[in-house]
Design a protein around this motif. Structure first.
Motif, PDB file in Angstrom:
ATOM      1  N   GLY A 177       0.805  -1.213   0.000  1.00 53.24           N
ATOM      2  CA  GLY A 177       0.000   0.000   0.000  1.00 53.24           C
ATOM      3  C   GLY A 177       0.839   1.265   0.000  1.00 53.24           C
ATOM      4  O   GLY A 177       0.409   2.306  -0.520  1.00 53.24           O
ATOM      5  N   ALA A 178       2.043   1.201   0.570  1.00 52.50           N
ATOM      6  CA  ALA A 178       2.918   2.375   0.637  1.00 52.50           C
ATOM      7  C   ALA A 178       3.899   2.445  -0.521  1.00 52.50           C
ATOM      8  O   ALA A 178       4.684   3.403  -0.614  1.00 52.50           O
ATOM      9  CB  ALA A 178       3.689   2.353   1.954  1.00 52.50           C
ATOM     10  N   ALA A 179       3.854   1.478  -1.418  1.00 54.21           N
ATOM     11  CA  ALA A 179       4.859   1.404  -2.476  1.00 54.21           C
ATOM     12  C   ALA A 179       4.628   2.449  -3.553  1.00 54.21           C
ATOM     13  O   ALA A 179       3.495   2.712  -3.970  1.00 54.21           O
ATOM     14  CB  ALA A 179       4.851   0.014  -3.097  1.00 54.21           C
ATOM     15  N   LEU A 205      -2.249  -7.816  -9.817  1.00 50.87           N
ATOM     16  CA  LEU A 205      -2.983  -8.013  -8.573  1.00 50.87           C
ATOM     17  C   LEU A 205      -3.714  -6.734  -8.169  1.00 50.87           C
ATOM     18  O   LEU A 205      -3.174  -5.629  -8.317  1.00 50.87           O
ATOM     19  CB  LEU A 205      -2.020  -8.432  -7.451  1.00 50.87           C
ATOM     20  N   PRO A 206      -4.929  -6.843  -7.643  1.00 53.31           N
ATOM     21  CA  PRO A 206      -5.698  -5.636  -7.298  1.00 53.31           C
ATOM     22  C   PRO A 206      -5.063  -4.828  -6.168  1.00 53.31           C
ATOM     23  O   PRO A 206      -5.352  -3.634  -6.022  1.00 53.31           O
ATOM     24  CB  PRO A 206      -7.069  -6.203  -6.879  1.00 53.31           C
ATOM     25  N   GLU A 207      -4.198  -5.431  -5.368  1.00 57.45           N
ATOM     26  CA  GLU A 207      -3.576  -4.710  -4.260  1.00 57.45           C
ATOM     27  C   GLU A 207      -2.476  -3.754  -4.700  1.00 57.45           C
ATOM     28  O   GLU A 207      -2.024  -2.917  -3.915  1.00 57.45           O
ATOM     29  CB  GLU A 207      -2.987  -5.708  -3.249  1.00 57.45           C
ATOM     30  N   VAL A 208      -2.030  -3.859  -5.950  1.00 56.98           N
ATOM     31  CA  VAL A 208      -0.974  -2.961  -6.432  1.00 56.98           C
ATOM     32  C   VAL A 208      -1.548  -1.547  -6.573  1.00 56.98           C
ATOM     33  O   VAL A 208      -2.558  -1.353  -7.264  1.00 56.98           O
ATOM     34  CB  VAL A 208      -0.413  -3.446  -7.784  1.00 56.98           C
ATOM     35  N   PRO A 209      -0.953  -0.540  -5.912  1.00 56.49           N
ATOM     36  CA  PRO A 209      -1.503   0.828  -5.980  1.00 56.49           C
ATOM     37  C   PRO A 209      -1.556   1.364  -7.403  1.00 56.49           C
ATOM     38  O   PRO A 209      -0.627   1.142  -8.202  1.00 56.49           O
ATOM     39  CB  PRO A 209      -0.520   1.638  -5.125  1.00 56.49           C
ATOM     40  N   ASP A 210      -2.633   2.073  -7.720  1.00 58.76           N
ATOM     41  CA  ASP A 210      -2.794   2.604  -9.069  1.00 58.76           C
ATOM     42  C   ASP A 210      -1.668   3.565  -9.454  1.00 58.76           C
ATOM     43  O   ASP A 210      -1.236   3.605 -10.609  1.00 58.76           O
ATOM     44  CB  ASP A 210      -4.145   3.320  -9.195  1.00 58.76           C
ATOM     45  N   GLY A 211      -1.185   4.354  -8.503  1.00 63.86           N
ATOM     46  CA  GLY A 211      -0.186   5.361  -8.831  1.00 63.86           C
ATOM     47  C   GLY A 211       1.242   4.874  -8.792  1.00 63.86           C
ATOM     48  O   GLY A 211       2.173   5.647  -9.075  1.00 63.86           O
ATOM     49  N   ALA A 212       1.447   3.614  -8.445  1.00 63.81           N
ATOM     50  CA  ALA A 212       2.817   3.098  -8.347  1.00 63.81           C
ATOM     51  C   ALA A 212       3.405   2.827  -9.722  1.00 63.81           C
ATOM     52  O   ALA A 212       2.705   2.383 -10.638  1.00 63.81           O
ATOM     53  CB  ALA A 212       2.837   1.819  -7.519  1.00 63.81           C
TER      54      ALA A 212
END
Length: 406
Positions: A24-26, A38-45
């Motif tokens: 979440g902080a990546a 994966l859905p957990e990958v942040p959109d802005g990363a």
């Protein structure tokens, strides 16, 4: 440099709280396409497709922010952690492990794996992985493109094994197939996959006996070479204990090697080379000699492949050796073996003329030649009288490592 680097192992199960927090902080996420989706990958990363780990590590080292690297299975077991922790990148790495793909493969197969060997196969190491499968009855192979189940099966020609092939473990496309090694090349296999190679069973490790992963390195009697009575007293003229010890010392067979034992006789040398962990092909024109070699190896829970036929003709279709013992056959066999360019060759001779001829033939093929006259006298310690005398010339040919293809 990245402020924080977390390596997340992924086995298809839901991510734990620590992994979700790091993700979440990546601000940069590296991984295979199925990880990046994966859905957990942040959109802005920033997303980095993980091909070369070294290139990804350089990108992460230049990144300002928190980075996450995904890896299938346990990333500390033949995984990306070793590369990321290399001094040249200067990265501080935290690891959230998952079940290794090897453990998952054996679980899918319902098999124990404390008695298994584990090897990584790349095109450059495929031959050594195959040699491990020749020498051991249970091997897990972490494959790669160009070094997969089909290639393993083709190189195991003449050696029957069963393949348990686990494709895309942890994904919706996971598939487990069981085929014989000769049929593996008839299919197209999906990456990534793990191949469990089993067969040639010579013994089982019980719960009471097991104390170390893989084959017990101290099983059987002590000694690189063993006395004649262990082999039924059927040792030939060129199989004395001292000569075998010197041959083993010069060749140095080891795990991942393929040894040819030409003129295997009692099977004593073939057995002792296999005890060192090498794969061994024992060659003899006498079917009784082949049977003795198989029996001797089986007595110690070892796998030795025997090939009946006359050298040098029978050698033409054998896989490439690393080291070779020539127990007989004369100049024709010495020349035929030297043309295959193994790293080391040993042979022996009863007389100086034959020793000089063998040495000259090896030298003409580019080998550095050494020769020693070995003499042993066995004494009866009760009366200190001579019991048996053995004399032989030991000829060794060593190829410059830069000239060998292995």
């Amino acid at each position: 440099m990245a402020d924080r680097v977390t390596v997340i192992g992924w086995d298809g199960s839901p991510l734990n709280a620590a992994a979700c927090s790091a993700l979440g902080a990546a601000t940069l996420v590296a991984g295979a396409p199925h990880h990046l989706a994966l859905p957990e990958v942040p959109d802005g990363a920033e997303r980095v497709r993980l091909g070369s780990v070294s290139l990804a590590a350089r990108r992460i080292a230049a990144h300002r922010g928190s980075a996450v690297v995904f890896a299938d299975g346990d990333p500390g077991f033949f995984g990306v952690v070793r590369t990321l922790r290399a001094p040249e990148f200067g990265l501080e790495v935290e690891v959230a492990p998952a079940v290794s793909s090897v453990a998952a493969a054996f679980a899918r197969a319902g098999m124990p794996w404390d008695d298994a060997q584990v090897v990584v196969a790349h095109p450059r190491t495929l031959r050594r992985a195959v040699n491990l499968c020749r020498a051991h009855s249970k091997v897990a192979v972490l494959t790669s493109p160009g070094a997969g189940p089909a290639e393993l099966g083709l190189l195991l020609d003449g050696v029957h094994r069963t393949f348990v092939i686990c494709e895309e473990l942890g994904t919706d496309n996971e598939r487990v197939s069981v085929v014989t090694s000769d049929k593996a090349a008839d299919h197209t296999w999906r990456d990534p996959n793990v191949v469990i190679v089993v067969g040639g069973q010579v013994g089982q490790v019980s719960a009471a006996d097991g104390w170390i992963a893989g084959r017990d390195p101290v099983a059987g009697p002590r000694g690189w070479t063993l006395p004649a009575d262990v082999y039924g007293g059927l040792l030939g003229e060129g199989e004395s204990e001292l000569l075998r010890a010197a041959q083993l010392a010069r060749l140095g067979p080891r795990v991942g090697d393929l040894v040819w034992d030409i003129g295997c006789g009692s099977g004593a040398f073939a057995t002792e080379a296999a005890r060192a962990g090498a794969a061994v092909i024992a060659v003899d024109r006498d079917p009784a000699a082949c049977a003795r070699a198989e029996s001797a190896a089986r007595r110690f829970g070892l796998l030795v492949q025997t090939v009946r036929g006359s050298a040098p003709l029978i050698l033409e279709n054998l896989p490439e050796p690393d080291v070779v013992r020539i127990g007989g056959g004369g100049p024709a066999v010495v020349n035929a073996v030297a043309e295959r360019r193994p790293q080391r060759i040993v042979t022996h001779a009863a007389g100086r003329d034959a020793a000089e001829l063998a040495g000259r033939d090896l030298a003409e093929h580019g080998y550095r030649v050494e020769c020693a006259l070995l003499q042993s006298v066995e004494l009866d310690p009760r009366a200190w009288t001579e019991k048996e005398r053995s004399v032989a010339f030991l000829i060794t040919g060593e190829l410059d490592p830069r000239e060998t293809a292995h």
